[in-house]
Design a protein around this motif. Structure first.
Motif, mmCIF file in Angstrom:
data_model
loop_
_atom_site.group_PDB
_atom_site.id
_atom_site.type_symbol
_atom_site.label_atom_id
_atom_site.label_comp_id
_atom_site.label_asym_id
_atom_site.label_seq_id
_atom_site.Cartn_x
_atom_site.Cartn_y
_atom_site.Cartn_z
ATOM 1 N N LEU A 181 34.579 30.232 41.760
ATOM 2 C CA LEU A 181 34.543 29.134 40.405
ATOM 3 C C LEU A 181 33.487 29.985 39.426
ATOM 4 O O LEU A 181 32.506 30.291 39.804
ATOM 5 C CB LEU A 181 34.406 27.939 40.755
ATOM 6 C CG LEU A 181 34.698 26.763 39.621
ATOM 7 C CD1 LEU A 181 36.065 26.710 39.411
ATOM 8 C CD2 LEU A 181 34.320 25.489 40.366
ATOM 9 N N LYS A 207 40.069 35.302 44.550
ATOM 10 C CA LYS A 207 40.699 34.632 43.215
ATOM 11 C C LYS A 207 39.378 34.109 42.395
ATOM 12 O O LYS A 207 39.007 33.252 42.975
ATOM 13 C CB LYS A 207 41.910 33.562 43.634
ATOM 14 C CG LYS A 207 42.153 33.234 42.325
ATOM 15 C CD LYS A 207 43.290 32.016 42.793
ATOM 16 C CE LYS A 207 43.963 31.534 41.439
ATOM 17 N NZ LYS A 207 44.798 30.363 41.581
ATOM 18 N N GLN A 225 44.862 29.081 32.711
ATOM 19 C CA GLN A 225 44.094 30.115 33.072
ATOM 20 C C GLN A 225 45.000 31.213 33.236
ATOM 21 O O GLN A 225 44.638 32.627 32.913
ATOM 22 C CB GLN A 225 43.458 30.231 34.431
ATOM 23 C CG GLN A 225 42.971 31.221 35.312
ATOM 24 C CD GLN A 225 42.259 31.108 36.388
ATOM 25 O OE1 GLN A 225 41.589 29.799 36.677
ATOM 26 N NE2 GLN A 225 42.248 31.880 37.474
ATOM 27 N N VAL A 245 38.572 31.690 39.708
ATOM 28 C CA VAL A 245 39.168 30.337 39.201
ATOM 29 C C VAL A 245 38.261 30.044 37.962
ATOM 30 O O VAL A 245 36.524 30.146 38.049
ATOM 31 C CB VAL A 245 39.155 29.293 40.370
ATOM 32 C CG1 VAL A 245 39.489 27.978 39.737
ATOM 33 C CG2 VAL A 245 39.880 29.903 41.307
ATOM 34 N N GLN A 283 35.931 28.213 48.956
ATOM 35 C CA GLN A 283 35.693 28.256 47.517
ATOM 36 C C GLN A 283 33.967 28.456 47.458
ATOM 37 O O GLN A 283 33.234 27.933 48.314
ATOM 38 C CB GLN A 283 35.707 27.206 46.740
ATOM 39 C CG GLN A 283 35.595 27.559 45.068
ATOM 40 C CD GLN A 283 35.658 26.122 44.282
ATOM 41 O OE1 GLN A 283 35.049 25.221 44.256
ATOM 42 N NE2 GLN A 283 37.209 25.955 43.928
ATOM 43 N N GLU A 317 38.363 32.133 47.006
ATOM 44 C CA GLU A 317 38.336 32.131 45.595
ATOM 45 C C GLU A 317 36.811 31.636 45.228
ATOM 46 O O GLU A 317 35.852 31.072 45.806
ATOM 47 C CB GLU A 317 39.108 31.093 45.070
ATOM 48 C CG GLU A 317 38.778 29.525 45.419
ATOM 49 C CD GLU A 317 39.828 28.433 45.173
ATOM 50 O OE1 GLU A 317 41.051 28.867 45.029
ATOM 51 O OE2 GLU A 317 39.579 27.301 45.014
#
Length: 400
Positions: free
Chosen positions: A179, A213, A194, A215, A112, A177
């Protein structure tokens, strides 16, 4: 047993009470009792809040409502209790949520990154003869704590994407991902879940192109992306204090040098140098570049057509109703979906022209009777331009 033993040794009730932090009368009762005390659980008293607690929990997870606002919402649902019990419950629930939100969240290598904007209201920059406000794009990798910052004069979706690409190049790749908070460049409509939210179409296509992705943070819970929040404060208190710059390029050169400096120092939390931990991130490599300047999103009509610059171009029938990314470059027009090229045509410089590949309608014509013709392919202004499928790598070769 301790109380009885100490009493038998001649210690006064007062001293025993002071030692065990209990009332003197409790000491006397236990000391003189001939039986060991037995404890039984009593049933909790019913509360007027019992039928509303689940709804209150949902509201407080959505946003940090005050007890007054919660009471107003409860009364709309028929609650006839007092403010005091609502206040007590809201206080306890908020404390639980804050404790859960502030638990340190450590990510695995390559998993992340976190991104945020910073607005520096006391700083300006001259761009094209105009005085512009100054914003800062910030990104940090969760595992290595590698930081990247870049100053800009707007926070448009195109600028956001361009800054992502600059950060990915600086890191040498990108995580699984990213954030974000609920910025409009990423999410158009934010709902509690979400999967029910509506993402910005262009940013969603950008994320799909690379395969990471997005998030979304839970609304009003800034602690979720605390790493980048602290980076914003660090830039404000460390880098921007006493800064002098001639223009935006000069400021960003200094910002890049600052990134190299802080990423080369031992991080206070990890105890390691971010540049060294970066080697263990195992980021996804950058193998191709997302085109921003000449890209548009188009909704595919029922006729398998997309509009671009006054003309219409066909795409395969399975994409009807979907949004596809359109790239115009070197007299060619290509359509992409989730980073995959689905169509390529000669770019028409006329108006009201249809550039159609008959193969795109193959699925539709198979379902029709052989006696029925597709009238779309019989119009006078149709240019049937079949193009063999090209691999993305070939198309990327012409991109500077």
């Amino acid at each position: 047993m301790d109380i009885r033993t100490e009493h038998q040794r001649g210690i006064s009730y007062t001293e025993i009470a002071r030692k065990h932090h209990i009332d003197r009368r409790t000491v006397k009762r236990y000391a003189e009792s001939t039986h060991r005390p037995e404890y039984t659980l009593t049933e909790p008293k019913p509360s007027k809040l019992d039928t509303y607690k689940q709804q209150m929990d949902t509201w407080l997870e959505e946003a940090p409502y005050s007890a007054v606002r919660i009471l107003e919402k409860l009364k709309e649902q028929g609650f006839d209790g007092k403010y005091s019990i609502v206040k007590e419950y809201v206080r306890g629930k908020k404390k639980d949520l804050d404790e859960k939100a502030t638990v340190r969240f450590e990510t695995m290598p390559g998993l992340q990154g976190q991104m945020d904007w910073g607005y520096f209201e006391n700083h300006e920059v001259v761009e094209n003869g105009e005085i512009k406000k100054l914003y800062c794009f910030l990104m940090i990798l969760g595992y290595s704590r590698m930081r990247y910052i870049e100053f800009v004069t707007d926070m448009s979706t195109n600028t956001l994407i361009r800054c992502h690409q600059s950060a990915f190049r600086y890191f040498g790749g990108y995580p699984e991902e990213m954030l974000y908070d609920n910025m409009k460049q990423v999410v158009v409509k934010r709902l509690l879940k979400q999967e029910d939210s509506t993402l910005n179409r262009q940013f969603e296509d950008f994320a799909g192109f690379y395969g990471f992705k997005p998030v979304l943070c839970r609304p009003y819970r800034g602690q979720t992306k605390g790493k980048v929040e602290r980076t914003v404060a660090f830039v404000r208190d460390n880098f921007m204090v006493g800064i002098r710059y001639d223009n935006l390029d000069d400021l960003n050169r200094q910002a890049l040098a600052w990134c190299n400096k802080v990423n080369g120092k031992t991080h206070a939390t990890t105890g390691e140098v971010p540049f060294e931990r970066l080697k263990r991130e195992k980021l996804n490599p950058l193998t191709r570049e997302y085109i921003i300047d000449k890209i548009n999103l188009r909704r595919v009509s029922k006729d398998c057509l997309i509009s671009y610059a006054g003309n219409q171009y066909s795409v395969p029938s399975p994409y009807v109703g979907r949004d596809v990314a359109v790239v115009a470059l070197d007299n060619m027009l290509a359509a992409y979906y989730d980073g995959k090229q689905i169509a390529m045509h000669r770019l028409s410089y006329q108006k009201q022209e249809m550039v159609v590949n008959a193969a795109h309608y193959r699925r539709l014509t198979v379902k029709q009777s052989f006696d029925v013709q597709n009238t779309l392919l019989e119009q006078d202004n149709v240019i049937d331009f079949p193009v063999a499928f090209r691999d993305l790598k070939h198309y990327d070769e012409v991109i500077p």
